[in-house]
Design a protein around this motif. Sequence first.
Motif, PDB file in Angstrom:
ATOM      1  N   LEU A 187      -7.785   3.351  -0.862  1.00  0.00           N
ATOM      2  CA  LEU A 187      -8.291   3.546   0.485  1.00  0.00           C
ATOM      3  C   LEU A 187      -9.638   3.642   0.690  1.00  0.00           C
ATOM      4  O   LEU A 187     -10.483   3.974  -0.259  1.00  0.00           O
ATOM      5  N   ASN A 188     -10.350   3.353   1.877  1.00  0.00           N
ATOM      6  CA  ASN A 188     -11.646   3.673   2.051  1.00  0.00           C
ATOM      7  C   ASN A 188     -11.675   5.012   2.725  1.00  0.00           C
ATOM      8  O   ASN A 188     -10.762   5.754   2.828  1.00  0.00           O
ATOM      9  N   ARG A 189     -13.019   5.264   3.137  1.00  0.00           N
ATOM     10  CA  ARG A 189     -13.009   6.707   3.509  1.00  0.00           C
ATOM     11  C   ARG A 189     -12.509   7.067   4.819  1.00  0.00           C
ATOM     12  O   ARG A 189     -12.342   8.173   5.478  1.00  0.00           O
ATOM     13  N   LYS A 190     -12.286   6.117   5.632  1.00  0.00           N
ATOM     14  CA  LYS A 190     -11.547   6.231   6.866  1.00  0.00           C
ATOM     15  C   LYS A 190      -9.999   6.228   6.612  1.00  0.00           C
ATOM     16  O   LYS A 190      -9.222   6.240   7.757  1.00  0.00           O
ATOM     17  N   GLY A 191      -9.483   5.888   5.336  1.00  0.00           N
ATOM     18  CA  GLY A 191      -8.045   6.178   5.317  1.00  0.00           C
ATOM     19  C   GLY A 191      -7.253   4.837   5.581  1.00  0.00           C
ATOM     20  O   GLY A 191      -6.047   4.926   5.630  1.00  0.00           O
ATOM     21  N   THR A 192      -8.283   3.667   5.771  1.00  0.00           N
ATOM     22  CA  THR A 192      -7.642   2.287   5.538  1.00  0.00           C
ATOM     23  C   THR A 192      -7.286   1.912   4.392  1.00  0.00           C
ATOM     24  O   THR A 192      -7.873   1.895   3.472  1.00  0.00           O
ATOM     25  N   ILE A 193      -5.992   1.419   4.349  1.00  0.00           N
ATOM     26  CA  ILE A 193      -5.325   0.876   3.066  1.00  0.00           C
ATOM     27  C   ILE A 193      -6.117  -0.487   2.804  1.00  0.00           C
ATOM     28  O   ILE A 193      -6.163  -1.623   3.552  1.00  0.00           O
ATOM     29  N   LEU A 194      -6.696  -0.769   1.378  1.00  0.00           N
ATOM     30  CA  LEU A 194      -7.486  -1.873   1.135  1.00  0.00           C
ATOM     31  C   LEU A 194      -6.579  -2.478  -0.145  1.00  0.00           C
ATOM     32  O   LEU A 194      -6.868  -3.694  -0.570  1.00  0.00           O
ATOM     33  N   GLY A 195      -5.825  -1.737  -0.778  1.00  0.00           N
ATOM     34  CA  GLY A 195      -5.078  -2.269  -1.915  1.00  0.00           C
ATOM     35  C   GLY A 195      -3.855  -1.385  -1.951  1.00  0.00           C
ATOM     36  O   GLY A 195      -3.512  -0.165  -1.603  1.00  0.00           O
ATOM     37  N   LEU A 196      -2.718  -1.922  -2.398  1.00  0.00           N
ATOM     38  CA  LEU A 196      -1.389  -1.408  -2.506  1.00  0.00           C
ATOM     39  C   LEU A 196      -0.717  -1.869  -3.730  1.00  0.00           C
ATOM     40  O   LEU A 196      -0.453  -3.281  -4.084  1.00  0.00           O
ATOM     41  N   ASP A 197      -0.193  -0.999  -4.669  1.00  0.00           N
ATOM     42  CA  ASP A 197       0.411  -1.285  -6.056  1.00  0.00           C
ATOM     43  C   ASP A 197       1.821  -0.636  -5.884  1.00  0.00           C
ATOM     44  O   ASP A 197       1.907   0.424  -6.163  1.00  0.00           O
ATOM     45  N   LEU A 198       2.783  -1.366  -5.732  1.00  0.00           N
ATOM     46  CA  LEU A 198       4.292  -1.300  -5.551  1.00  0.00           C
ATOM     47  C   LEU A 198       4.912  -1.783  -6.700  1.00  0.00           C
ATOM     48  O   LEU A 198       6.145  -2.197  -6.713  1.00  0.00           O
ATOM     49  N   GLN A 199       4.041  -2.047  -8.024  1.00  0.00           N
ATOM     50  CA  GLN A 199       4.787  -2.797  -8.855  1.00  0.00           C
ATOM     51  C   GLN A 199       5.758  -1.795  -9.755  1.00  0.00           C
ATOM     52  O   GLN A 199       5.621  -0.722  -9.792  1.00  0.00           O
ATOM     53  N   ASN A 200       6.957  -2.544 -10.150  1.00  0.00           N
ATOM     54  CA  ASN A 200       7.873  -1.803 -10.972  1.00  0.00           C
ATOM     55  C   ASN A 200       8.414  -0.524 -10.047  1.00  0.00           C
ATOM     56  O   ASN A 200       8.639   0.569 -10.806  1.00  0.00           O
ATOM     57  N   CYS A 201       8.810  -0.682  -9.017  1.00  0.00           N
ATOM     58  CA  CYS A 201       9.419   0.260  -8.050  1.00  0.00           C
ATOM     59  C   CYS A 201      10.874  -0.043  -7.651  1.00  0.00           C
ATOM     60  O   CYS A 201      11.583   0.693  -6.862  1.00  0.00           O
ATOM     61  N   SER A 202      11.448  -0.878  -8.367  1.00  0.00           N
ATOM     62  CA  SER A 202      12.872  -1.417  -8.022  1.00  0.00           C
ATOM     63  C   SER A 202      13.168  -1.616  -6.720  1.00  0.00           C
ATOM     64  O   SER A 202      14.203  -1.098  -6.123  1.00  0.00           O
TER      65      SER A 202
END
Length: 232
Positions: free
Chosen positions: A69-84
């Motif tokens: 996240l950046n300091r405003k809480g905006t998602i810039l990256g998401l890692d959902l690997q190996n989550c079934s």
Amino acid sequence: MRSFPGQDLVQKFSGALFWRLVPRGRNASSSKPDIKICIQCPGSVQNLSEVALYCKQTSDLMLHARCCLNRKGTILGLDLQNCSLKDPGPYFPQARTAIIIDLQANSLQGDLANTFRGFTQLQTLILPQDVNCPGGINAWKTITSYINNQTCQEQRNLCNSTGDPEMCPENGSCAPDGPGRLQCVCAEGFHGYKCMRQGSFSLLMFFGILGSTTLSISTLLWGTQRRKAKAS
């Protein structure tokens, strides 16, 4: 390291939530922003994952659960690997602002084209090896297959490559809408079918019609239930 070129409304605009500043270099988990996609899968971003490496490029970005996240809480990256995961889930649209997403090591099923609608900022997408990049080869500048994953990089703007200036109506313009997707946006002052209606859209009329329809349906259902109750 690779280079990286009612409740529903609350979820949709969660990227605008207030962000409490934390000291430089600290993990952002202590501020606990209410972004459900970040905690959809247990655990946190692994230190050597592509999302973690991207997030550590600048001190203005912070890791929180499965997100960068950046300091405003905006998602810039998401890692959902190996989550079934068989699909990214109902909260996935919260990550529309992401630049990098990692979904490898999941049993994803079906076509992902509609899943990434609105993900116009996405530049790196890591998928299971047997899952095709959304939008196909024309939607990405580079698609690379590895033993364990497939990486889609540098999303193309199809508005620049269609070669059809008349694709959108006279009062509309082409705008990207995610990998392999585009949309026609009406110019200011126009709306409706093919942007042919001029003038501002009447919200009062819209909600008036919606309210009247809802009231009529509710009254009809209430009357039906009353008749069934008397008959019994």
